[in-house]
Design an enzyme around this catalytic site. Structure first.
Site, PDB file in Angstrom:
ATOM      1  CB  SER A 200     -38.501  21.437   6.786  1.00  0.00           C
ATOM      2  OG  SER A 200     -39.266  21.487   7.958  1.00  0.00           O
ATOM      3  CD  GLU A 322     -32.734  21.042  11.975  1.00  0.00           C
ATOM      4  OE1 GLU A 322     -33.481  21.957  11.577  1.00  0.00           O
ATOM      5  OE2 GLU A 322     -32.151  20.246  11.223  1.00  0.00           O
ATOM      6  CG  HIS A 421     -35.954  24.079  10.721  1.00  0.00           C
ATOM      7  ND1 HIS A 421     -35.599  22.794  10.364  1.00  0.00           N
ATOM      8  CD2 HIS A 421     -37.162  24.315  10.118  1.00  0.00           C
ATOM      9  CE1 HIS A 421     -36.536  22.275   9.587  1.00  0.00           C
ATOM     10  NE2 HIS A 421     -37.496  23.177   9.422  1.00  0.00           N
TER      11      HIS A 421
END
Length: 515
Positions: A200, A322, A421
């Protein structure tokens, strides 16, 4: 040279200064090791400085403070709570795990945590390097760095060192890599075989480091897990609108006023900026890297294509859903209408195309609600499409790159999260015992979970060791090229597929990796 003064302690004498670590389950572990001077007082909002060092043997058996940040004891509904770490500005430290502090010159893995540029810590138990060190005979380093307003606020004319630019987080990470280069041999590591991996926001960091002139010779290969390379990063003038709003929230006129405030007030004002900058249908990012032309010259997606990045091996990937991480459990988004989502699509594709794009997403996911279309759009524009475009550009330039998509959905929350995610993290680290606090892992079948973790964890180890993630227990993972577009799908069955993101790729068409 190292020696053990007691069965549970280990001494190491790197150039930085003598350290006393601890033996944990057969690994030598060193925690809270400073790699730069504490960024306090007049060093708030200044580039990282070398640590002044210490005399005698420094205790390295306990983690240092995590970077100041917003915190809720109960955590969030996806990742849960991590316990309450101490927070403090003296946070420029790193942790090291090694099979032995000897002269073996093992490959080194440096981990950069994510957290939307505002949260996270390299010393969280879920980022323990123990599994990588033990299973891969690696030396693992996990770093803390400045985040939120202390790391990402661009002051420009409001500061007192305009020649240093912004991106203090990046100066921290460069300092950590220099520290690794100079000291890691004393911990049994090879300073010429360093892999940097991040997820990320940490993957954006990793990309920014790759092409950075100051990182030349410090990085051999990188792993980019779910980098949100679709973020538009501001230049100085655009960022200063946020800076002015933040100063007003703090009741300060410039850096001198900000330095007079305790960090708790600075973090609280960051929450106010969060409220001011949030937009419907967009991932919230109150603080961002700034392309200031001093510390950062290119969007991190483009950094990987610079001459400085030539010869660096790359793995890049994303999860299938995500955006479900931030939107699927939000009742406000669950109630989204087709009209709202079509209007949001129009902001990316233009009004005349919006209805057709909506219908394309509906066809790709039969039975999808407007909220599902929105989440697929956000996943594509922020994560999947920029990653695919980067892989395409690297392949065309003859750069080695391998791509993956993490597809295993979690049954938690009636399956609403899908393959969200962060879900790949415990599989990559293969340390589910350190993720007991995480609601998003509830209900995963242990045999499926553990089998996929075995495959991913060992692929990452193989890549760190050799630059090639292949190992005998998985299908052949070929480099990405613009002919086959081989992408590894990590699911209950692991499969190498051609053009796995093809539908999205064709929908968005060609473009720069960062947009």
């Amino acid at each position: 040279m190292s020696h053990s003064p007691a069965p549970d302690n280990v001494l190491v004498d790197p150039p930085a200064g003598s350290l006393r670590g601890v033996v944990e389950d057969g690994l030598a572990v060193f925690r809270g090791v400073p790699y730069a001077a504490p960024p306090v007082g007049d060093l708030r909002w200044r580039a990282a400085r070398p640590h002044p060092g210490w005399s005698g043997v420094r205790d390295a058996t306990a983690d240092g403070p995590s970077a100041p940040q917003m915190y809720r004891e109960e955590g969030d509904p996806v990742l849960g709570g991590h316990g309450s770490p101490p927070f403090g500005e003296d946070c420029l430290t790193l942790d090291i795990w090694t099979p032995a502090a000897d002269g073996a010159r093992r490959p080194v893995l440096v981990w950069i945590h994510g957290g939307g540029f505002v949260s996270g810590s390299g010393s969280l138990p879920c980022y323990s390097g123990a599994t990588f060190a033990r299973d891969g005979d690696l030396v693992v380093v996990s770093i803390n760095y400045r985040i939120g307003p202390l790391g990402y606020l661009y002051l420009g004319p409001y500061g007192d060192a305009p020649e240093e630019g912004g991106n203090h987080w990046l100066t921290d990470q460069l300092a950590a890599l220099r520290w690794v280069k100079e000291n890691i041999a004393s911990f049994g590591g090879d300073p010429d075989r360093v892999t940097v991996a991040g997820q990320s926001g940490g993957a954006v960091s990793t990309a920014a480091l790759v092409g950075h002139p100051q990182a030349r010779g410090l990085i051999r290969r990188v792993v980019l897990q779910s980098p949100p390379l679709g973020l538009e990063l501001p230049g100085p003038d655009a960022y200063l609108e946020r800076t002015a709003a933040y100063l007003e929230l703090c009741g300060a006129e410039d850096v001198h006023g900000l330095r007079a405030l305790p960090w708790q007030d600075l973090i609280a004002a960051g929450a106010g900026l969060f409220a001011q900058t949030v937009q419907w249908g967009y991932w919230p990012t109150p603080f961002l890297p700034v392309i200031d032309g001093i510390t950062l010259h290119h969007h991190p997606a483009e950094s990987l294509l610079q001459a400085e990045a030539a010869g660096i091996d790359v793995v890049i990937g994303w999860t299938r859903e995500e955006a479900n991480f931030g939107f699927a459990l939000d009742e406000g988004y669950a109630a989204a209408t087709r009209e709202q989502v079509t209007a949001r699509i129009a902001q990316t594709f233009g009004g005349p195309s919006a209805a057709g794009v909506y219908e394309a997403y509906e066809r790709a996911r039969p039975g999808s609600r407007p909220a599902d279309v929105l989440m697929d759009l956000i996943t594509d524009e922020l994560f999947r499409i920029p990653a695919v475009r980067l892989a395409e550009a690297m392949a065309e330039a003859g750069r080695p790159v391998r791509a993956y998509q993490f597809d295993l959905p979690t049954p938690a929350y009636e399956g609403r999260l899908g393959a969200a995610h962060c879900l790949e993290l415990p599989f990559v680290f293969d340390n589910f015992d350190q993720w007991r606090h995480a609601p998003f892992l509830a209900g995963l079948a242990p045999v499926v979970r553990d089998g996929l973790a075995w495959t991913m964890h060992r692929a990452w180890i193989a890549f760190v060791r050799t630059g090639d993630p292949n190992h005998p227990d998985m299908p052949a993972w070929d480099p990405y090229d613009t002919g086959t577009r081989t992408t590894m799908r990590f699911d209950s069955v692991v499969t190498a597929l051609g053009d796995l993101a093809g539908a999205s790729r064709l929908l968005f068409g060609p473009g720069r990796p960062s947009a």
